[in-house]
Design a protein around this motif. Structure first.
Motif, short mmCIF file in Angstrom:
data_model
loop_
_atom_site.label_atom_id
_atom_site.label_comp_id
_atom_site.label_asym_id
_atom_site.label_seq_id
_atom_site.Cartn_x
_atom_site.Cartn_y
_atom_site.Cartn_z
N SER A 80 0.81 -1.22 0.00
CA SER A 80 0.00 0.00 0.00
C SER A 80 0.84 1.27 0.00
O SER A 80 0.32 2.35 -0.28
CB SER A 80 -0.92 0.03 1.22
N ALA A 81 2.15 1.16 0.32
CA ALA A 81 2.98 2.35 0.52
C ALA A 81 2.97 3.27 -0.69
O ALA A 81 2.86 4.49 -0.56
CB ALA A 81 4.42 1.92 0.84
N PHE A 83 0.68 3.72 -2.87
CA PHE A 83 -0.60 4.37 -3.14
C PHE A 83 -0.92 5.51 -2.18
O PHE A 83 -1.68 6.40 -2.52
CB PHE A 83 -1.72 3.32 -3.10
N TRP A 84 -0.34 5.49 -0.98
CA TRP A 84 -0.60 6.59 -0.04
C TRP A 84 -0.17 7.92 -0.67
O TRP A 84 -0.95 8.87 -0.75
CB TRP A 84 0.16 6.36 1.27
N MET A 134 7.00 4.80 -1.21
CA MET A 134 6.31 6.07 -1.10
C MET A 134 6.90 7.09 -2.07
O MET A 134 6.17 7.89 -2.67
CB MET A 134 6.40 6.59 0.34
N ASN A 404 -7.20 5.83 -6.32
CA ASN A 404 -6.06 5.34 -5.57
C ASN A 404 -6.28 5.31 -4.07
O ASN A 404 -5.41 4.86 -3.33
CB ASN A 404 -4.82 6.14 -5.95
N PHE A 408 -4.45 2.22 -1.78
CA PHE A 408 -3.81 1.97 -0.49
C PHE A 408 -4.69 1.20 0.48
O PHE A 408 -4.19 0.53 1.38
CB PHE A 408 -3.26 3.26 0.15
#
Length: 453
Positions: A80-81, A83-84, A134, A404, A408
């Motif tokens: 998920s990193a 997508f944050w 990220m 998005n 995440f």
């Protein structure tokens, strides 16, 4: 995929670009150049590279999970990193695109994400890999909204369905090729780290290609002749007249759109779509490894088949939409019919995957799901439909931001589901729920007119 043939039009004034094909022929007609199609083929390649880089961690994940000793919950968090930060940057980068133009933003994005991808190959553990992912999210954020803006600027109204799906088809193409390419790089170099470094270097080169070929206005491109420029501008003028705008100059803003149902349907439709697509992109390889017993090579080829079907489906969907519109059908009839069919097949196919045990049948069903799911790539024509050229960037950013959120939330949710149940069944049903949201939204959106902002 072939570039559509150039066509003949009455010769306008002398060509403004100096291109030899600007000269009228013997019969007094002038062949339109096809620079807009070549530009979108370049964007197709760019988005494919984008998704090779984005999905590389999923292919290498069985190795990374063992090396870093990650529990399923941490795997979901790591996936998920990206997508944050990618989601958070969508609206700011959309505003930058509308202000400074897509060429500058897209070039900077390519170079930055190439560097971040290479850096991720040097990660020493969970935290450093999380930070690197990220960074990829921040730097990749400008690509798709810039592509939506270029679709509004460069494409004739009758061609935007194909323009949108050519742009977005890079996603399944890159996801499919990425499975083979990253697996081959890992096998040839003996290291998942070197595969990330090589992929990052290729991305930087793509950034240089974007700067060399992409322009923010057709008349700024040396390869565009008068016939092609006039053809595009005539479409813009007709759209502006229909929307009662002078030269397409509406307000450059996002907030006024929040009161319209179609804006929210656009955002929720893309959110539902990405709940399915990103779920399969991030967890698909691990699902095939753990639930179906595939090895790395089989994962690579299965991923290629599944996402390759999505690439073919997306191109076919865009072609059907444009040809049906050219035959006189309304935008609402075309889009609601095609995207409604897409949603129904995706829901049925995902339910089927939950009940079949045979690995080959599961791959076939997932390929069918991806073929029809990618018809929703037509959504990249919606920012220009609803916002015109002025606000296509920020609307594309808002749409992609919403999509998005799924990026995440979905990897974390699937990690928690798999960790709690020890099975992928409820994860697949989570994807079914996302597809239902997508289906309701595509049938609600009004595709017929620009919003009065």
């Amino acid at each position: 995929m072939s570039i559509p043939n150039t066509e003949t039009t009455p010769a306008a004034a002398e060509g403004t670009t100096g291109n030899p094909s600007s000269e009228p022929g013997k019969d007094g007609v002038q062949r339109r150049t096809a620079v807009r199609w070549k530009l979108f083929l370049l964007l197709l390649v760019l988005v494919a590279v984008n998704y090779i880089d984005r999905g590389s961690i999923s292919v290498a994940l069985p190795i990374i999970q063992k090396e870093f000793n990650l529990a399923p919950e941490l795997v979901g968090l790591l996936l998920s990193a990206f997508f944050w930060t990618y989601a958070v940057m969508q609206i700011p980068v959309g505003l930058l695109i509308d202000k400074f133009g897509p060429r500058k933003v897209m070039t900077a994005s390519c170079i930055g994400w190439g560097a971040a991808t290479a850096a991720s190959g040097m990660a020493g553990g969970f935290l450093s890999m999380f930070i690197a992912r990220m960074g990829i999210g921040v730097t990749e954020a400008g690509v798709m909204p810039a592509g939506g803006k270029l679709n509004a600027i460069w494409m004739h109204k009758s061609e935007r369905g194909r323009g949108a799906t050519i742009l977005d088809a890079g996603a399944p193409l890159g996801a499919g090729l990425g499975g083979i390419i990253i697996a081959a790089l890992i096998a040839s170099t003996g290291s998942w780290r070197w595969s990330f470094v090589i992929a990052g270097a290729a991305t930087v080169l793509m950034g240089l290609a974007v700067w060399w070929y992409v322009r923010d206005n057709p008349r700024e491109h040396r390869g565009v002749n008068e016939a092609e420029a006039a053809y595009i501008e005539a479409s813009h003028a007709a759209e502006d007249a229909e929307a009662k705008l002078d030269g397409g100059q509406g307000k450059r803003a996002l907030l006024p759109y929040l009161k319209f149902r179609s804006f929210w349907a656009m955002c929720l439709g893309w959110l539902g779509f990405n709940g399915v697509f990103y779920g399969l992109l991030t967890w698909g390889p691990l699902y095939l490894a753990q639930a179906k017993g595939f090895d790395l090579k089989t994962i690579g080829w299965s991923t290629f088949v599944i996402f390759g079907a999505g690439f073919v489906g997306e191109i076919i969907g865009g072609t059907i939409a444009d040809k049906w519109r050219a035959a006189g059908a309304s935008a609402n009839l075309v889009m609601r019919t095609l995207l409604g069919i897409s949603s129904a097949v995706v829901i049925g196919g995902l339910v089927g995957v939950t009940v079949v045990a045979d690995p080959t049948t599961a791959v076939v069903l997932l390929s069918l799901v991806m073929f029809f799911l990618r018809w929703v790539g037509l959504f990249w024509s919606i920012p220009s439909i609803l916002g015109g050229r002025t606000n296509a960037g920020v609307l594309g950013g808002a749409m992609n931001f919403s999509g998005n959120i799924s990026g995440f939330v979905t990897p974390i949710a699937v990690g928690l589901i798999v960790g709690a149940t020890g099975s992928y069944t409820w994860a697949l049903l989570y994807f079914v729920g996302s597809a239902i949201i997508m289906g309701a939204s595509v049938l609600t959106l009004n595709y017929n007119k620009r919003l009065p902002v």
